[in-house]
Design a protein around this motif. Structure first.
Motif, PDB file in Angstrom:
ATOM      1  N   ALA A  84      -2.011 -11.281   5.765  1.00 47.17           N
ATOM      2  CA  ALA A  84      -0.900 -10.407   5.401  1.00 47.17           C
ATOM      3  C   ALA A  84      -0.533  -9.510   6.581  1.00 47.17           C
ATOM      4  CB  ALA A  84      -1.275  -9.560   4.193  1.00 47.17           C
ATOM      5  N   ARG A  85       0.753  -9.358   6.800  1.00 48.39           N
ATOM      6  CA  ARG A  85       1.212  -8.464   7.863  1.00 48.39           C
ATOM      7  C   ARG A  85       0.918  -7.027   7.474  1.00 48.39           C
ATOM      8  NH1 ARG A  85       7.232  -9.692   8.532  1.00 48.39           N
ATOM      9  NH2 ARG A  85       7.020  -9.760   6.298  1.00 48.39           N
ATOM     10  N   ARG A  86       0.723  -6.208   8.464  1.00 52.50           N
ATOM     11  CA  ARG A  86       0.371  -4.814   8.198  1.00 52.50           C
ATOM     12  C   ARG A  86       1.600  -3.921   8.071  1.00 52.50           C
ATOM     13  NH1 ARG A  86      -4.953  -2.673   9.529  1.00 52.50           N
ATOM     14  NH2 ARG A  86      -3.661  -0.868   9.253  1.00 52.50           N
ATOM     15  N   ARG A  87       2.677  -4.196   8.791  1.00 53.74           N
ATOM     16  CA  ARG A  87       3.871  -3.344   8.784  1.00 53.74           C
ATOM     17  C   ARG A  87       5.120  -4.215   8.741  1.00 53.74           C
ATOM     18  NH1 ARG A  87       3.414   1.781  10.731  1.00 53.74           N
ATOM     19  NH2 ARG A  87       5.540   1.693  11.499  1.00 53.74           N
ATOM     20  N   PRO A  88       6.208  -3.690   8.186  1.00 56.91           N
ATOM     21  CA  PRO A  88       7.463  -4.448   8.230  1.00 56.91           C
ATOM     22  C   PRO A  88       8.042  -4.414   9.638  1.00 56.91           C
ATOM     23  CG  PRO A  88       7.817  -2.327   7.182  1.00 56.91           C
ATOM     24  CD  PRO A  88       6.342  -2.446   7.429  1.00 56.91           C
ATOM     25  N   ASN A  89       8.786  -5.457   9.975  1.00 58.25           N
ATOM     26  CA  ASN A  89       9.461  -5.434  11.278  1.00 58.25           C
ATOM     27  C   ASN A  89      10.654  -4.480  11.177  1.00 58.25           C
ATOM     28  OD1 ASN A  89      11.861  -6.858  10.391  1.00 58.25           O
ATOM     29  ND2 ASN A  89      10.664  -8.749  10.462  1.00 58.25           N
ATOM     30  N   PRO A  90      11.303  -4.142  12.289  1.00 62.56           N
ATOM     31  CA  PRO A  90      12.402  -3.160  12.243  1.00 62.56           C
ATOM     32  C   PRO A  90      13.539  -3.529  11.287  1.00 62.56           C
ATOM     33  CG  PRO A  90      11.688  -3.458  14.497  1.00 62.56           C
ATOM     34  CD  PRO A  90      10.953  -4.479  13.674  1.00 62.56           C
ATOM     35  N   VAL A  91      13.910  -4.795  11.227  1.00 67.05           N
ATOM     36  CA  VAL A  91      14.994  -5.209  10.328  1.00 67.05           C
ATOM     37  C   VAL A  91      14.563  -5.021   8.875  1.00 67.05           C
ATOM     38  CG1 VAL A  91      16.391  -7.173   9.575  1.00 67.05           C
ATOM     39  CG2 VAL A  91      15.991  -6.787  12.014  1.00 67.05           C
ATOM     40  N   GLU A  92      13.334  -5.405   8.547  1.00 71.21           N
ATOM     41  CA  GLU A  92      12.825  -5.216   7.186  1.00 71.21           C
ATOM     42  C   GLU A  92      12.751  -3.730   6.831  1.00 71.21           C
ATOM     43  OE1 GLU A  92       9.853  -8.984   6.423  1.00 71.21           O
ATOM     44  OE2 GLU A  92       9.127  -7.320   7.658  1.00 71.21           O
ATOM     45  N   TRP A  93      12.309  -2.892   7.803  1.00 70.61           N
ATOM     46  CA  TRP A  93      12.195  -1.465   7.524  1.00 70.61           C
ATOM     47  C   TRP A  93      13.565  -0.845   7.265  1.00 70.61           C
ATOM     48  CZ3 TRP A  93      13.883   3.260   9.158  1.00 70.61           C
ATOM     49  CH2 TRP A  93      13.225   4.358   8.619  1.00 70.61           C
ATOM     50  N   ILE A  94      14.572  -1.236   8.022  1.00 67.74           N
ATOM     51  CA  ILE A  94      15.922  -0.709   7.799  1.00 67.74           C
ATOM     52  C   ILE A  94      16.414  -1.140   6.418  1.00 67.74           C
ATOM     53  CG2 ILE A  94      18.333  -0.854   8.552  1.00 67.74           C
ATOM     54  CD1 ILE A  94      17.216  -0.888  11.448  1.00 67.74           C
ATOM     55  N   GLY A  95      16.189  -2.399   6.056  1.00 69.21           N
ATOM     56  CA  GLY A  95      16.545  -2.851   4.715  1.00 69.21           C
ATOM     57  C   GLY A  95      15.808  -2.056   3.653  1.00 69.21           C
ATOM     58  N   ALA A 120      14.713   1.003   3.958  1.00 68.29           N
ATOM     59  CA  ALA A 120      15.306   2.341   3.939  1.00 68.29           C
ATOM     60  C   ALA A 120      16.596   2.362   3.119  1.00 68.29           C
ATOM     61  CB  ALA A 120      15.573   2.821   5.362  1.00 68.29           C
ATOM     62  N   PHE A 121      17.318   1.237   3.115  1.00 66.99           N
ATOM     63  CA  PHE A 121      18.553   1.133   2.338  1.00 66.99           C
ATOM     64  C   PHE A 121      18.287   0.678   0.900  1.00 66.99           C
ATOM     65  CE2 PHE A 121      20.676   1.537   6.352  1.00 66.99           C
ATOM     66  CZ  PHE A 121      21.919   2.065   6.040  1.00 66.99           C
ATOM     67  N   GLY A 122      17.012   0.483   0.529  1.00 70.11           N
ATOM     68  CA  GLY A 122      16.672   0.167  -0.856  1.00 70.11           C
ATOM     69  C   GLY A 122      16.271  -1.269  -1.133  1.00 70.11           C
ATOM     70  N   ARG A 123      16.183  -2.104  -0.116  1.00 68.20           N
ATOM     71  CA  ARG A 123      15.783  -3.491  -0.352  1.00 68.20           C
ATOM     72  C   ARG A 123      14.293  -3.583  -0.633  1.00 68.20           C
ATOM     73  NH1 ARG A 123      18.459  -8.049   2.872  1.00 68.20           N
ATOM     74  NH2 ARG A 123      17.759  -8.976   0.941  1.00 68.20           N
ATOM     75  N   HIS A 140      10.972   4.572  -8.498  1.00 73.62           N
ATOM     76  CA  HIS A 140      11.800   3.365  -8.467  1.00 73.62           C
ATOM     77  C   HIS A 140      11.303   2.386  -7.412  1.00 73.62           C
ATOM     78  CE1 HIS A 140      15.301   0.802  -8.712  1.00 73.62           C
ATOM     79  NE2 HIS A 140      15.447   0.921  -7.401  1.00 73.62           N
ATOM     80  N   ARG A 141      10.984   2.882  -6.220  1.00 74.48           N
ATOM     81  CA  ARG A 141      10.478   2.002  -5.163  1.00 74.48           C
ATOM     82  C   ARG A 141       9.136   1.381  -5.546  1.00 74.48           C
ATOM     83  NH1 ARG A 141      12.875   2.064  -0.079  1.00 74.48           N
ATOM     84  NH2 ARG A 141      14.428   3.697   0.172  1.00 74.48           N
ATOM     85  N   LEU A 142       8.276   2.179  -6.166  1.00 75.37           N
ATOM     86  CA  LEU A 142       6.970   1.648  -6.582  1.00 75.37           C
ATOM     87  C   LEU A 142       7.142   0.502  -7.576  1.00 75.37           C
ATOM     88  CD1 LEU A 142       4.949   4.966  -6.925  1.00 75.37           C
ATOM     89  CD2 LEU A 142       4.410   3.082  -5.369  1.00 75.37           C
ATOM     90  N   THR A 143       7.948   0.707  -8.609  1.00 72.65           N
ATOM     91  CA  THR A 143       8.133  -0.348  -9.611  1.00 72.65           C
ATOM     92  C   THR A 143       8.859  -1.555  -9.024  1.00 72.65           C
ATOM     93  OG1 THR A 143      10.142   0.718 -10.440  1.00 72.65           O
ATOM     94  CG2 THR A 143       8.093   1.215 -11.580  1.00 72.65           C
ATOM     95  N   LYS A 144       9.771  -1.309  -8.104  1.00 68.09           N
ATOM     96  CA  LYS A 144      10.493  -2.407  -7.466  1.00 68.09           C
ATOM     97  C   LYS A 144       9.537  -3.321  -6.699  1.00 68.09           C
ATOM     98  CE  LYS A 144      14.835  -2.668  -5.215  1.00 68.09           C
ATOM     99  NZ  LYS A 144      15.861  -1.980  -4.453  1.00 68.09           N
TER     100      LYS A 144
END
Length: 126
Positions: free
Chosen positions: A4-15, A17-20, A93-97
């Motif tokens: 398992a990866r430890r951190r999201p990549n920058p594109v995933e993190w931006i998504g 941050a926008f709620g993805r 909301h983020r936790l349940t998502k």
């Protein structure tokens, strides 16, 4: 089996941050992000990211630089206020998502709360 990866990549993190929703392989990272040490600061920073395009647009308005800067500052303060005000709801909301319990809390804070509760119960028996 892939690790398992430890951190999201920058594109995933931006998504994110926008709620993805992030992939399940990052569920532990999400848990730590939302309940770990400095979760409040991370939430406030992450909550400002979706407003960044609006802040940038304000810089292109006509007028003096100080006036445009004041518009950005006011928008930032309002965004920060609402980000902080809705933090518990957004966190749940983020936790349940991400498939985690909505009432999940920082393990260290939960331990301290339980110790305090036990200390109180010992001092004030029913």
């Amino acid at each position: 089996m892939t690790r398992a990866r430890r951190r999201p990549n920058p594109v995933e993190w931006i998504g994110y941050a926008f709620g993805r929703r992030l992939p399940d392989s990052l569920r532990d990272w999400v848990r730590d992000d939302l309940t770990g040490k400095h979760a409040v600061v991370r939430h406030l920073v992450r909550g400002m990211v979706p407003f960044t395009p609006l802040f940038a647009v304000f810089l292109f308005f006509p007028g003096e630089l100080w006036l445009r800067g004041s518009m950005v500052l006011l928008a930032m303060l309002l965004a920060l206020f609402y980000t902080a005000a809705f933090m518990p709801m957004n966190r749940a909301h983020r936790l349940t998502k991400h498939g985690l319990p909505a009432d999940l809390e920082n393990p260290e804070q939960a331990r301290k709360r339980e110790l305090e509760r036990a200390r109180y119960a010992a001092q004030h028996p029913h």
